[in-house]
Scaffold this motif. Structure first.
Motif, short mmCIF file in Angstrom:
data_model
loop_
_atom_site.label_atom_id
_atom_site.label_comp_id
_atom_site.label_asym_id
_atom_site.label_seq_id
_atom_site.Cartn_x
_atom_site.Cartn_y
_atom_site.Cartn_z
N PRO A 142 -27.30 -28.70 34.20
CA PRO A 142 -26.35 -27.60 34.30
C PRO A 142 -26.27 -26.81 32.99
CG PRO A 142 -25.21 -29.71 34.20
CD PRO A 142 -26.65 -30.02 34.37
N MET A 143 -25.83 -25.58 33.10
CA MET A 143 -25.79 -24.70 31.93
C MET A 143 -24.94 -25.28 30.81
SD MET A 143 -27.76 -22.15 32.10
CE MET A 143 -27.09 -21.15 30.78
N THR A 144 -23.90 -26.03 31.16
CA THR A 144 -23.05 -26.64 30.14
C THR A 144 -23.87 -27.52 29.21
OG1 THR A 144 -21.13 -26.61 31.59
CG2 THR A 144 -21.06 -28.13 29.72
N LEU A 145 -24.82 -28.27 29.76
CA LEU A 145 -25.65 -29.13 28.93
C LEU A 145 -26.56 -28.30 28.03
CD1 LEU A 145 -26.64 -32.02 31.35
CD2 LEU A 145 -24.62 -31.75 29.92
N GLN A 146 -27.05 -27.18 28.56
CA GLN A 146 -27.86 -26.29 27.73
C GLN A 146 -27.02 -25.76 26.57
OE1 GLN A 146 -31.40 -25.14 28.24
NE2 GLN A 146 -30.85 -24.86 26.09
N ARG A 195 -17.01 -36.71 33.79
CA ARG A 195 -16.05 -35.78 34.39
C ARG A 195 -16.56 -35.19 35.70
NH1 ARG A 195 -15.61 -33.82 29.07
NH2 ARG A 195 -16.80 -31.96 29.68
N HIS A 196 -17.85 -34.84 35.72
CA HIS A 196 -18.38 -34.07 36.85
C HIS A 196 -19.25 -34.89 37.81
CE1 HIS A 196 -16.98 -30.29 35.07
NE2 HIS A 196 -17.37 -30.79 33.91
N GLY A 197 -19.56 -36.13 37.44
CA GLY A 197 -20.41 -36.94 38.30
C GLY A 197 -21.87 -36.77 37.97
N TYR A 198 -22.65 -37.78 38.32
CA TYR A 198 -24.08 -37.79 37.99
C TYR A 198 -24.94 -37.19 39.09
CZ TYR A 198 -23.19 -40.79 33.96
OH TYR A 198 -22.77 -41.29 32.75
#
Length: 655
Positions: free
Chosen positions: A92-96, A83-86
């Motif tokens: 990013p905080m979303t992954l945390q 969705r957001h590109g590599y």
């Protein structure tokens, strides 16, 4: 009484069980023989098959329930990046949040969630055959300018079907060949060009990068999962790079430092080989040729081949140091030395003069001396260590493998660049004074962050939009860790802020404004409503308020091509003359922090406390300290980065 018919049935069942058990035990051996038989008419491929099967012992895959849980993370990471590109932030905080949610639901990652499945216990003939055929095809097509066609090097560094403990994927090598063959054929002109090509394709085009979040995952990640998320620790990225290079027929492996000699942790990188003497070290963390910023005591190289290890050492020394699939390559990076250390007689006698002892470096992440090599007893309590890199500090220790405990067997000692061993010990009853400004060395990477403040500025205004603002100060040099600048200000301001050009990125750990309410009044710290931008989002790790929260360990990370600033609205009626600005670049915060508790230690058969201070400024003063020792300064109120040091006059010498 059992009937003859029943007895026959029982015997038949037992026979079937026995046959099944024998087949189960023998099947991996039979399967390996199947691989050899497959190549009985091809001498070279048969030799390759024998190399793989003869050196298969101790290689394994990590399996278990942990993979089921963490596959959820890999899949969700993939969806996020789709969705957001590599090419955005590595972690990013979303992954945390994703990682944290899996831990809340399933519990934290535990070693018992994973088990070793030895390669010798698996039927791998299909994997081996597919791997051998693909490896030969790629290697034979490599231009001579890239690789000397040395069959031994091919077997060791091109042929292996694994580099770590990753799950095996039979078609992995052919998949990578199809994915990257164009890169090899058009961009690899010689071994030195590999670094630029790998960086351009894997990092810049495909977005592979290091992620601090993945440092928490200690096992190898198979190729298919890495291609889902394109994020990993140094080890994960290095292993993927090696898979790619080997799939292209280029000899490659991983060289690694378990523990640095002058800082915490370790590192690993990719080594590409043209022949037995021409090598190129590629740092997957930076995407560039390797430059060792820190000093190792030892450097090891991963091998598929089983290397000889003294049987007694394997029984008594730590597993990592007797790993049969690593070799010592310290001499390829630094001048090395053979050193001899005499054990403290009481310790040697207490432990029965062990046949082997350890040489250990200080690892402050564990606040322990951590083993990096072992040496053999050569008589009279003296132990010999070979291929040791100078410019380090170490200690010798005995090891109890059953208890997994180390016991100091010598005083700490330093090893000069020329290989001279110098013990740290008291100089008679001599005492000395010390003025200390740090608890950890200031490495050059701190300049990288400080440089981002160059040509930023502070301005004051009488309106919130900073129209017709007055520039009060420009940072026209690369600042140090702590900066205190006086301002000559002839008018009052309601608004004051630190800012930078929109197109530039910058980072600021802390800024504090001082001023006077009246022209002849006292200077006071200014307070007010915090203002700044950009507005934080869910993925903002380092918002502008971090630069004005009173904590220099947090920081405002201003990205390129966005408006970024932080400051104060002093409020109507509270305007002030700005008199001084104190600011801190992003740093390791290992300088002396006022009002923290600091304890000073020296090594005297263990770390012995010899002083305690609560500083009000950015320095510490100690008096009547034993001279000639190894010292350690510890901040009891924050941070675990600390390094031993000796004193050369008034200068701290870090180890």
């Amino acid at each position: 009484m059992i009937s003859e018919k029943t007895l026959k049935i029982v015997c038949a069942i037992l026979s079937a069980i026995l046959v099944a058990l024998v087949c189960h035990i023998m099947w991996p051996y039979i399967d390996r023989q199947k691989t050899r038989l497959h190549y009985r008419s091809d001498e070279r491929k048969l030799a390759a098959a024998e190399f793989l099967t003869d050196n298969m012992d101790e290689h394994f895959t990590m399996v278990g329930d942990g993979w089921i849980r963490y596959d959820t993370i890999f899949n969700r990471f993939e969806k996020y990046f789709e969705r957001h590109g590599y090419h955005g932030e590595s972690s990013p905080m979303t992954l945390q949040h994703i990682w944290d949610s899996v831990e809340v639901h399933s519990g934290p990652l535990k070693s018992e969630d994973f088990l070793r499945r030895m390669d010798t216990d698996q039927a791998l003939s299909d994997v081996l055959i597919e791997n051998i055929d693909a490896a030969f095809e790629a290697w034979q097509s490599v231009p001579d300018s890239l690789v000397t066609k040395d069959f031994r090097m091919f077997c060791e560094y091109v042929l292996p079907y694994r580099i770590g403990n990753e799950a095996l994927e039979p078609t992995c090598r052919r998949h990578l060949w199809e994915e990257y063959r164009g890169m090899r054929d058009t961009m690899f002109t010689d071994i030195q060009s590999i670094e630029k090509a790998m960086n351009k394709v894997l990092r810049e085009k495909k977005g592979y990068s290091n992620s601090e979040l993945m440092w928490q995952f200690p096992y190898s990640i198979p190729v298919s999962r890495m291609e889902k998320m394109r994020r990993g620790s140094c080890m994960h990225i290095c292993e993927y790079y090696v898979h790619v290079l080997r799939a292209l027929g280029i000899p490659a492996t991983i060289d690694e430092v378990d523990v640095w000699g002058n800082r915490s942790g370790g590192h690993c990188w990719v080594t590409v080989m043209k022949d037995s003497t021409t090598e190129c070290a590629l740092d997957a963390l930076t995407g560039k040729n390797l430059r060792l910023t820190y000093r190792p005591i030892k450097v090891y190289r991963r091998t598929y081949k089983t290397n000889p290890v003294d049987k007694k050492a394997k029984e008594t020394m730590p597993y990592d140091l007797t790993n049969e699939h690593r070799i010592d390559v310290s001499h390829k990076y630094f001048k090395t030395h053979t050193i001899r250390i005499k054990a403290i007689p009481e310790e040697a006698e207490k432990h029965g003069y062990p046949e082997y002892a350890l040489i250990c470096a200080y690892d402050n992440t564990k606040r322990l001396w951590t083993s990096v090599d072992y040496g053999k007893h050569v008589g009279d309590g003296v132990y010999e260590f070979k291929n040791i890199i100078g410019g380090n500090c170490a200690i010798m220790a005995f090891y109890d493998k059953k208890k997994n405990e180390h016991y100091a067997a010598s005083q700490p000692f330093t090893i000069t660049e020329s290989g001279k061993v110098e013990m740290t010990r008291p100089i008679g009853n001599n005492k000395r004074d010390m003025k200390l400004t740090r608890k950890y060395p200031r490495f050059k990477r701190m300049d990288f962050h400080a440089r981002k403040l160059h040509r930023t500025w502070v301005e004051g205004a009488d309106n919130a939009g900073f129209d017709r603002a007055d520039r009060l100060m420009t940072i026209d040099r690369i600042p140090g860790d702590i900066n205190d600048t006086s301002i000559i200000c002839k008018k009052k301001y309601r608004y004051v802020r630190w800012t930078v050009d929109k197109e530039h990125k910058s980072c600021l750990a802390e800024i504090r404004f001082y001023g006077k309410r009246t022209a002849d009044g006292p200077e006071v710290p200014l307070i007010g409503r915090v203002i700044g931008g950009p507005k934080p989002t869910i993925d903002t790790r380092h918002p502008y308020k971090h630069a004005i929260d009173g904590d220099p360990a947090t920081y405002f990370d201003k990205k390129a091509n966005e408006d970024g600033y932080v400051g104060l609205d002093l409020g109507e009626g509270y305007e002030a003359y700005i008199t001084r600005i104190k600011f801190y670049p992003r740093s390791d915060t290992n300088y002396i922090i006022p009002r923290h508790m600091y304890k000073l230690y020296c090594w005297d058969n263990g770390w012995r406390q010899i002083g305690i201070r609560f500083p009000m400024e950015h320095e510490l003063n100690f008096t009547n300290i034993p001279e000639g020792m190894l010292y350690l300064l510890r901040d009891m109120d924050g941070g675990n980065e600390e390094r031993p040091f000796t004193m050369d006059g008034d200068k701290q010498v870090w180890w």
